[in-house]
Design a protein around this motif. Structure first.
Motif, PDB file in Angstrom:
ATOM      1  N   LEU A 117       0.546  -1.083  -0.257  1.00  0.00           N
ATOM      2  CA  LEU A 117       0.278   0.475  -0.122  1.00  0.00           C
ATOM      3  C   LEU A 117       1.277   0.867   0.229  1.00  0.00           C
ATOM      4  O   LEU A 117       0.515   1.972  -0.285  1.00  0.00           O
ATOM      5  N   ILE A 118       1.920   1.348   0.705  1.00  0.00           N
ATOM      6  CA  ILE A 118       2.896   2.415   0.819  1.00  0.00           C
ATOM      7  C   ILE A 118       3.585   2.587  -0.469  1.00  0.00           C
ATOM      8  O   ILE A 118       3.778   3.299  -1.493  1.00  0.00           O
ATOM      9  N   GLU A 119       3.631   1.759  -1.242  1.00  0.00           N
ATOM     10  CA  GLU A 119       4.565   1.391  -2.809  1.00  0.00           C
ATOM     11  C   GLU A 119       3.402   2.266  -3.516  1.00  0.00           C
ATOM     12  O   GLU A 119       3.337   3.168  -4.141  1.00  0.00           O
ATOM     13  N   ARG A 120       1.853   2.251  -3.156  1.00  0.00           N
ATOM     14  CA  ARG A 120       1.222   2.710  -5.011  1.00  0.00           C
ATOM     15  C   ARG A 120       1.061   3.851  -3.914  1.00  0.00           C
ATOM     16  O   ARG A 120       0.672   5.204  -5.073  1.00  0.00           O
ATOM     17  N   ILE A 121       1.198   3.957  -2.579  1.00  0.00           N
ATOM     18  CA  ILE A 121       0.858   5.944  -2.419  1.00  0.00           C
ATOM     19  C   ILE A 121       1.780   6.854  -2.885  1.00  0.00           C
ATOM     20  O   ILE A 121       1.551   7.051  -3.329  1.00  0.00           O
ATOM     21  N   VAL A 122       3.190   5.908  -2.643  1.00  0.00           N
ATOM     22  CA  VAL A 122       4.671   6.805  -2.743  1.00  0.00           C
ATOM     23  C   VAL A 122       3.759   6.945  -4.664  1.00  0.00           C
ATOM     24  O   VAL A 122       4.650   7.779  -5.836  1.00  0.00           O
ATOM     25  N   GLY A 123       3.556   5.857  -5.340  1.00  0.00           N
ATOM     26  CA  GLY A 123       3.066   5.816  -6.984  1.00  0.00           C
ATOM     27  C   GLY A 123       2.691   7.271  -7.222  1.00  0.00           C
ATOM     28  O   GLY A 123       2.771   7.728  -8.305  1.00  0.00           O
ATOM     29  N   TRP A 124       1.354   7.474  -6.128  1.00  0.00           N
ATOM     30  CA  TRP A 124       0.732   8.438  -7.011  1.00  0.00           C
ATOM     31  C   TRP A 124       0.846   9.843  -6.547  1.00  0.00           C
ATOM     32  O   TRP A 124       0.478  10.384  -6.841  1.00  0.00           O
ATOM     33  N   SER A 125       1.503   9.883  -5.817  1.00  0.00           N
ATOM     34  CA  SER A 125       2.564  10.841  -5.047  1.00  0.00           C
ATOM     35  C   SER A 125       3.269  11.282  -6.658  1.00  0.00           C
ATOM     36  O   SER A 125       3.155  13.016  -6.960  1.00  0.00           O
ATOM     37  N   GLU A 126       3.919  10.566  -7.060  1.00  0.00           N
ATOM     38  CA  GLU A 126       4.779  10.619  -8.168  1.00  0.00           C
ATOM     39  C   GLU A 126       4.030  10.998  -9.335  1.00  0.00           C
ATOM     40  O   GLU A 126       4.366  11.952  -9.979  1.00  0.00           O
ATOM     41  N   ILE A 127       3.024  10.206  -9.113  1.00  0.00           N
ATOM     42  CA  ILE A 127       2.028  10.830 -10.415  1.00  0.00           C
ATOM     43  C   ILE A 127       1.274  11.986 -10.197  1.00  0.00           C
ATOM     44  O   ILE A 127       1.218  13.210 -11.851  1.00  0.00           O
ATOM     45  N   SER A 128       1.129  12.239  -9.370  1.00  0.00           N
ATOM     46  CA  SER A 128       0.552  13.713  -8.525  1.00  0.00           C
ATOM     47  C   SER A 128       1.984  14.723  -9.441  1.00  0.00           C
ATOM     48  O   SER A 128       1.125  16.350  -9.823  1.00  0.00           O
ATOM     49  N   ARG A 129       2.776  14.644  -8.920  1.00  0.00           N
ATOM     50  CA  ARG A 129       3.535  15.987  -9.129  1.00  0.00           C
ATOM     51  C   ARG A 129       3.683  16.044 -10.229  1.00  0.00           C
ATOM     52  O   ARG A 129       4.810  17.096 -11.245  1.00  0.00           O
ATOM     53  N   ARG A 130       3.614  15.047 -11.663  1.00  0.00           N
ATOM     54  CA  ARG A 130       4.480  15.072 -12.671  1.00  0.00           C
ATOM     55  C   ARG A 130       3.020  15.329 -13.330  1.00  0.00           C
ATOM     56  O   ARG A 130       3.129  16.646 -14.535  1.00  0.00           O
ATOM     57  N   GLN A 131       1.550  15.445 -13.573  1.00  0.00           N
ATOM     58  CA  GLN A 131       0.901  15.520 -13.797  1.00  0.00           C
ATOM     59  C   GLN A 131      -0.475  16.333 -13.175  1.00  0.00           C
ATOM     60  O   GLN A 131      -1.133  16.520 -14.304  1.00  0.00           O
ATOM     61  N   GLY A 132      -0.114  16.674 -11.366  1.00  0.00           N
ATOM     62  CA  GLY A 132      -1.158  17.467 -11.135  1.00  0.00           C
ATOM     63  C   GLY A 132      -2.303  16.083 -10.352  1.00  0.00           C
ATOM     64  O   GLY A 132      -2.199  15.141 -11.054  1.00  0.00           O
ATOM     65  N   LEU A 133      -3.164  16.665  -9.994  1.00  0.00           N
ATOM     66  CA  LEU A 133      -4.025  15.752  -9.181  1.00  0.00           C
ATOM     67  C   LEU A 133      -5.174  15.413  -9.978  1.00  0.00           C
ATOM     68  O   LEU A 133      -5.596  13.956  -9.791  1.00  0.00           O
ATOM     69  N   LEU A 134      -5.359  15.662 -11.071  1.00  0.00           N
ATOM     70  CA  LEU A 134      -6.388  15.705 -12.346  1.00  0.00           C
ATOM     71  C   LEU A 134      -5.519  13.533 -13.085  1.00  0.00           C
ATOM     72  O   LEU A 134      -6.705  12.854 -13.217  1.00  0.00           O
ATOM     73  N   GLY A 135      -4.375  14.384 -12.777  1.00  0.00           N
ATOM     74  CA  GLY A 135      -3.623  12.513 -13.089  1.00  0.00           C
ATOM     75  C   GLY A 135      -4.449  11.473 -12.705  1.00  0.00           C
ATOM     76  O   GLY A 135      -3.597  10.475 -13.289  1.00  0.00           O
ATOM     77  N   LEU A 136      -4.492  11.297 -11.661  1.00  0.00           N
ATOM     78  CA  LEU A 136      -4.717  10.124 -10.736  1.00  0.00           C
ATOM     79  C   LEU A 136      -6.611   9.947 -11.557  1.00  0.00           C
ATOM     80  O   LEU A 136      -6.996   8.691 -10.649  1.00  0.00           O
ATOM     81  N   GLU A 137      -6.771  10.451 -11.908  1.00  0.00           N
ATOM     82  CA  GLU A 137      -8.446   9.790 -11.827  1.00  0.00           C
ATOM     83  C   GLU A 137      -8.620   8.618 -12.412  1.00  0.00           C
ATOM     84  O   GLU A 137      -9.526   8.024 -12.379  1.00  0.00           O
ATOM     85  N   PRO A 138      -7.521   7.928 -13.743  1.00  0.00           N
ATOM     86  CA  PRO A 138      -7.302   6.988 -13.856  1.00  0.00           C
ATOM     87  C   PRO A 138      -7.198   6.280 -13.019  1.00  0.00           C
ATOM     88  O   PRO A 138      -7.850   4.696 -13.418  1.00  0.00           O
ATOM     89  N   GLN A 139      -7.164   5.887 -11.874  1.00  0.00           N
ATOM     90  CA  GLN A 139      -6.613   5.599 -10.397  1.00  0.00           C
ATOM     91  C   GLN A 139      -7.531   5.104  -9.919  1.00  0.00           C
ATOM     92  O   GLN A 139      -7.890   3.673  -9.361  1.00  0.00           O
ATOM     93  N   ILE A 140      -8.997   5.912 -10.144  1.00  0.00           N
ATOM     94  CA  ILE A 140     -10.138   5.742  -9.556  1.00  0.00           C
ATOM     95  C   ILE A 140     -10.821   4.413  -9.768  1.00  0.00           C
ATOM     96  O   ILE A 140     -11.127   3.647  -9.207  1.00  0.00           O
ATOM     97  N   ASP A 141     -10.936   3.921 -10.983  1.00  0.00           N
ATOM     98  CA  ASP A 141     -11.726   3.091 -11.955  1.00  0.00           C
ATOM     99  C   ASP A 141     -11.135   2.081 -11.587  1.00  0.00           C
ATOM    100  O   ASP A 141     -11.570   0.310 -11.169  1.00  0.00           O
ATOM    101  N   GLY A 142      -9.906   1.584 -10.771  1.00  0.00           N
ATOM    102  CA  GLY A 142      -9.463   0.725 -11.001  1.00  0.00           C
ATOM    103  C   GLY A 142      -9.032  -0.357  -9.741  1.00  0.00           C
ATOM    104  O   GLY A 142      -8.714  -1.555  -9.002  1.00  0.00           O
ATOM    105  N   GLU A 143      -9.638   0.463  -8.448  1.00  0.00           N
ATOM    106  CA  GLU A 143      -9.901  -0.027  -7.438  1.00  0.00           C
ATOM    107  C   GLU A 143     -10.709  -0.371  -6.382  1.00  0.00           C
ATOM    108  O   GLU A 143     -12.516   0.132  -7.484  1.00  0.00           O
TER     109      GLU A 143
END
Length: 246
Positions: A77-103
């Motif tokens: 879980l920590i690895e996934r959260i770190v991955g989300w933080s890296e996506i948000s720094r590169r693409q902004g918070l909207l870059g995390l939207e595709p991750q929602i449907d996969g949960e």
């Protein structure tokens, strides 16, 4: 399948069966329909009187978790959260939207949606912690149903024993029936005490432990999302969340 829990349940039955044989009795002595009805049906009746329907339904739904517990891997879980933080720094918070449907977990989806919607860190934490506390409370109440069963069943066993002894007292004129009648009376006590201490109470403790582990996972998730919302560095987030690990 949790083989340890399954082995414990099998061993519980073997303890009663082997112990009965070693004490010089027979398996037939353990089979008493009247004692079964008094203890098991009586315990079920007491639970129906005490427990609201939704709580009882939730408790029965949680029962398979004793033998098929959910997998909790905090490090993943920590690895996934770190991955989300890296996506948000590169693409902004909207870059995390595709991750929602996969949960598959509704709690995770809700948290990610709040994060994508730009919720403030304090508001994000507040909403998720309220839901976390409500979920934990409901699941602990459901797990306590089996603890309550462990309280009632020994008492029902005593009631069954007393009722059996009453039947024996009515046959004092026939000594040939006394030994069998007394033995049958105490079978109810065995049923009640064994049901409580070998099944119901251990199951309740097991479910409570699983609920606490699930709560810890959700606490890690909340802390991680709040850190992402605050714009923390991925390495800082990882170092912070590592504190939850043993």
């Amino acid at each position: 399948m949790d083989l340890v829990s399954l082995l414990g349940t099998i061993l519980a039955f073997l303890v009663i069966i082997v112990g009965t044989i070693l004490k010089g009795s027979t398996l037939e002595a353990l089979l008493n329909p009247a004692a079964f009805v008094i203890v098991f049906c009586g315990t079920a009746a007491a639970l129906l009187v005490q427990t609201p329907g939704p709580v009882l339904k939730r408790a029965l739904a949680m029962l398979p978790m004793v033998y098929r517990p959910p997998v909790h891997r905090p490090s993943e879980l920590i690895e996934r959260i770190v991955g989300w933080s890296e996506i948000s720094r590169r693409q902004g918070l909207l870059g995390l939207e595709p991750q929602i449907d996969g949960e598959s977990d509704g709690f995770v989806r809700k948290g990610l949606q709040l994060l994508v919607d730009g919720s403030e860190p304090d508001a994000l934490r507040g909403v998720l912690e309220v839901e976390l506390e409500a979920r934990e409370h409901n699941e602990l109440v459901a797990a306590k149903v089996f603890e309550n069963a462990g309280v009632y069943s020994p008492t029902m066993g005593i009631i069954g024993a007393v009722m059996g002894l009453m039947a024996v007292m009515q046959n004092l004129a026939d000594p040939s029936k006394l030994g069998h009648g007394i033995a049958a009376a105490f079978v109810a006590t065995i049923y009640g005490v064994a049901l409580a201490n070998l099944l119901m109470l251990p199951m309740s403790a097991r479910l409570k432990s699983l609920v606490r582990r699930q709560t810890q996972m959700r606490e890690i998730f909340i802390e991680g999302l709040v850190s992402i919302a605050q714009g923390d560095n991925p390495r800082q987030i990882e170092a912070k969340l590592q504190g939850y690990l043993p």
